[in-house]
Design an enzyme around this catalytic site. Sequence first.
Site, PDB file in Angstrom:
ATOM      1  N   ASP A 407       0.850  -1.191   0.000  1.00 40.83           N
ATOM      2  CA  ASP A 407       0.000   0.000   0.000  1.00 40.83           C
ATOM      3  C   ASP A 407       0.887   1.242   0.000  1.00 40.83           C
ATOM      4  OD1 ASP A 407      -2.245   1.599   0.265  1.00 40.83           O
ATOM      5  OD2 ASP A 407      -2.291   1.407   2.446  1.00 40.83           O
ATOM      6  N   GLU A 410       2.661   4.920  -3.994  1.00 40.45           N
ATOM      7  CA  GLU A 410       2.689   5.888  -5.123  1.00 40.45           C
ATOM      8  C   GLU A 410       4.039   6.580  -5.241  1.00 40.45           C
ATOM      9  OE1 GLU A 410       0.225   5.592  -2.899  1.00 40.45           O
ATOM     10  OE2 GLU A 410      -1.075   4.483  -4.256  1.00 40.45           O
ATOM     11  N   ASP A 485      -8.892   3.964  -1.955  1.00 36.93           N
ATOM     12  CA  ASP A 485      -9.808   4.417  -0.899  1.00 36.93           C
ATOM     13  C   ASP A 485     -11.095   5.026  -1.447  1.00 36.93           C
ATOM     14  OD1 ASP A 485      -7.844   3.545   0.764  1.00 36.93           O
ATOM     15  OD2 ASP A 485      -7.078   5.538   1.255  1.00 36.93           O
TER      16      ASP A 485
HETATM   17  C1  GLC Z   1      -4.515   3.349   2.936  1.00 35.13           C
HETATM   18  C2  GLC Z   1      -5.048   2.168   2.143  1.00 35.13           C
HETATM   19  C3  GLC Z   1      -6.079   1.439   2.956  1.00 35.13           C
HETATM   20  C4  GLC Z   1      -5.471   1.003   4.280  1.00 35.13           C
HETATM   21  C5  GLC Z   1      -4.923   2.205   5.026  1.00 35.13           C
HETATM   22  C6  GLC Z   1      -4.190   1.822   6.310  1.00 35.13           C
HETATM   23  O1  GLC Z   1      -5.500   4.304   3.110  1.00 35.13           O
HETATM   24  O2  GLC Z   1      -5.526   2.556   0.899  1.00 35.13           O
HETATM   25  O3  GLC Z   1      -6.551   0.329   2.234  1.00 35.13           O
HETATM   26  O4  GLC Z   1      -6.412   0.351   5.058  1.00 35.13           O
HETATM   27  O5  GLC Z   1      -4.024   2.921   4.200  1.00 35.13           O
HETATM   28  O6  GLC Z   1      -3.155   0.951   6.054  1.00 35.13           O
END
Ligand code: GLC
Length: 801
Positions: A407, A410, A485
Site C-alpha cells: 500500500d 505511489e 480508498d
Molecule cells: C490506505 C489504504 C487502505 C489502508 C490504510 C491503512 O489508506 O488505501 O486500504 O487500510 O491505508 O493501512
Amino acid sequence: MIINTELEQKGNLFPSKIINFKKDVDTLYFSTDNDVVLQLTVLRDSVLRFRYSTTGTFGNDFSYAITKYASTGYNHLTIDEDDEFYKITTSKLICHIAKEDLRVSLYDAKDNELINQDEVGFHWEESYEYGGNIVKMSKISNDGESYYGLGDKPNHLNLKGKRYQNWVTDSYAYGKDTDPIYKAIPFYTGLHNKKAYGIFFDNTFRSYFDFSHERRNVTSFWADGGEMNYYFIYGPQMQDVIESYTDLTGKPHQLPPLWALGYHQCKWSYYPESKVKEITSTFRKLKIPCDAIYLDIDYMEGFRCFTWNKEYFPDPKRMVKELADDGFKTVAIIDPGIKIDKEYSVFKEALEKDYFCKRADGPYMKGKVWPGECYFPDFTNPKVRDWWSGLFKELIEDIGIKGVWNDMNEPAVMEVPNKTFPDDVRHNYDGNFCSHRKAHNIYGMQMARATYQGLKKYAYPKRPFVITRSAYSGTQRYTSTWTGDNVATWEHLWIANVQAQRMAMSGFSFAGSDIGGFAEQPQGELFTRWIQLGVFHPFCRVHSSGDHGDQEPWAFDEDVTDIVRKFIELRYQLLPYLYTAFWHHIDQGRPILKSLVLYDQEDVQTHYRTDEFIYGENILVCPIIEQNARGRRMYVPRGNWYNYWTNELIKGGKELWVDANIESMPIFIKEGAIIPKYPIQQYVDELDIDEVTLDVYYKKGKEVSTLYDDANDGYDYTKGRYSLRTFKLKGKENELIIQQHKEGKYTTKYKTFNLKIYGLPFEVKEIQLDNEIIDIKRLILDEYSNIVIDKDFSELHIIGV
Ligand code: GLC
C-alpha cells in the site's frame, strides 16, 4: 509543411523533411534535416513501435513495462517509396510516412481502409527548466470514434470528450471526476468504423491524454519529459488489441493460487489476535465462505514493516497456523516508508547499504507516513529489490503469511501539498539514473515486483499472492490490485463497476474494489448490492477504514447476511469457471471481464454502455446500482441468453427491463454455454470434490466451452500437469450432442460430471454415451436434468422422441 500557427506560437517545434532513410532488419530510421529521427520497429505484423529523437541520436532503450517474453516476428515486410511518402507494408498494416514532415498514416492492409492518422503528429517543446523536451503527439479523431482503457479512471468507460493525466496519486475518498488517481496505464484502444486499434505510450513521466476534448477532431497525448515512444497495435478486434497489449506488457507470471480467487475479508484493522479469531470463527459459524483474512498496519510494532506488535499478536506463527487449520490464509500489509529509528534493523541495514532514496543535493528523502518520519527504499535499484525480497523470509517461510498487500506505494507522503516525493529525488532506475519525474509512476510497480520476488521465493512450492495500490503498465505480471480508498456511496458502486472493467481492458484483470466502500459506512442495501457486483470481480475483498463501523457480512441484518451468503456461495460454485477464465487470461492475455463494447464492437449500441459486462466467456452480469430498485433496464447484447434465475430464454440486441429485487441481480447465460460449478465450500480445498456440475444451456447450433483444472496451487501445471477440457456443444431440433476433448497430464480429483440441462426443446427418448445407450431411469433423476456421467466421456447424445 503544414503548420498550425497556434501550435507554433506555443513554442512547439516540428520535424522538417526527411533527408535520410536507413533499414536495420526490423527497424527503420527516418532522419529529417532538423535532426529529428523516427525509429520505426516492426514487432509483429500488427504491432509497430514509433520512437522519436530530436537530437539525431537515441538514449539507452529501457522500459519497465515491456516484458522480455513479448512475442515478436512478422510474416511479411516491404518498403516502397514515392514522391510523397515511404510505405511500409506488413501482412496486417500499411504505414505511410510523409517525406515532407514525418507524419504517419496507418491503413488496414486487407482493405486499405484508413485506421489512424497523425494530425500534426510528433512535435515538441524544449524544457529549459529540466532539459529535454515535452514530447507531444496529435492524431485525427473522427466523428463516431470511441476510446477506452487508461487503467483506473473513475469516469465513463468511453473516454471520448475527456482529458486525463497519468501520475499515480494517493486519493483518499476520490470521486467520479478525480484525476489522476492510483494507476498510470498510458494505453488506450480507439474504435472507429468497427475497427479497433491500440496506442501504448510507454513514457513514465507525467503524461496527458486528450480525447477530442480541446479540439473535437483531435486526440493527443504528451508527457513532461522522456521520449515520444509509442506502440501502435492493430486489431481489428478490440479483444485482439488488448491481448497484444497484454502480450507486450506481460501476462501474470503464474496463475494465482485458487484460494486467492475466493472471498477475502479485510478491515483497518483487525487486532488483537482475539478479534481476528472472532471474525474468522464467525465466518465458519454462519457458514459464509471465506479464504483470506487481512492484517492492516496495526499488526506491526509502531508501523515498522517486518515487525509484530507482541502485545496484540504474541505468537504470530501459532496464530497464522491456527487460522490456516481453519482454512484461512493470512495476508499482511507492507508499506514502503521505513521508520527512521536507529534501533530498527530494517532501517539500519538500508542506511548502511545506502538503499534509501536521496534528494538531488544529497540529503535523504524524508517524509511522513503512518510510522512518522520515514526514509524510502529506492525500489528502482535492482540491489534494493533483492534486499527487499529477502526481508520476506521470516514473514512467509517461518510465520506462514500467504499474501502481501503493498500500500501507499505511489509513494504517498503525508502533510505535503503534492502528496508524494518532490521532483528532484534521485532514482537508480536500473542504472538509468533519473529524477522522481521519471520514476514516480513506476515506484509502486517496482516495490510490488520486489515483494513478488520475495513471496515467489519463500512461498515456494506454493504460488505467490501480492496486491498493490499503485501500478504502471506491466504491473499485472507480478500482482493483483485494488482501486484504493473509495467511499460507501451508490456513486462509488457505479465507479467500482467501471474501474474493474476498465482495468480489464487495460491488461490488468486481477482487480477489485473495497467492497462496501472504504470511507464511511454503507447501509445494508448498498452493501448487498456491492457484494452482488464484487463476487463477479476477479479480486473480491471487503475492506473498510473501520472508523465508521463494521463491515462484515453479519454487520447489518439477517436478511443482508443471508443474501450476501448466497452470493458468496455463488462465487464459490463458479470457482472452476473463474479459474478457467484466469487460465485464458494468463495463457492468451484475454481479459477476464469484457465490457459490452469488447464483447460486440460491431454493435454500436455497446459503445456507450457502462454497466453490463461479460464475466469470463459466457456470463452476462449487470449490477443494480440504484437504491430501492426492484430491477433495472439493461442492454442485452446480441444473441440469445438464458435468465440465470428463471431459465427463460431471451433474445438480445435490445434494452429491456429485468426484475431484480434485493435478493437477485440480472445474470444471464449465453445460449450454448456449459458452465462448470463446484459444490459450495467454506474455503478452497475444504472438500474433496468428487463431482463437478455442468450447467448445459441448450442452443440450436454450435458453441464451445472450456474447463481448466490443476492442483489449485504450485507449479506442476507449468510442466503439463493441468487438465484442459473443451466441450463442443451441438444442438439440433431433436438432439443435443456434447463432445469432449481433453488435454494435459493432470488427473482431476473429481470423477464424474453431473449435467444439468436447461432449455431442451424436446422430450428425451434415449441417451447415448460413447456409443452405448444408457439407462435413463438410472441416470436421470430429475426430469432429464441430472445426468451423472464419467468425467472422461468423449461423446454424449441426448436424443428426442
Ligand atoms: C490506505 C489504504 C487502505 C489502508 C490504510 C491503512 O489508506 O488505501 O486500504 O487500510 O491505508 O493501512
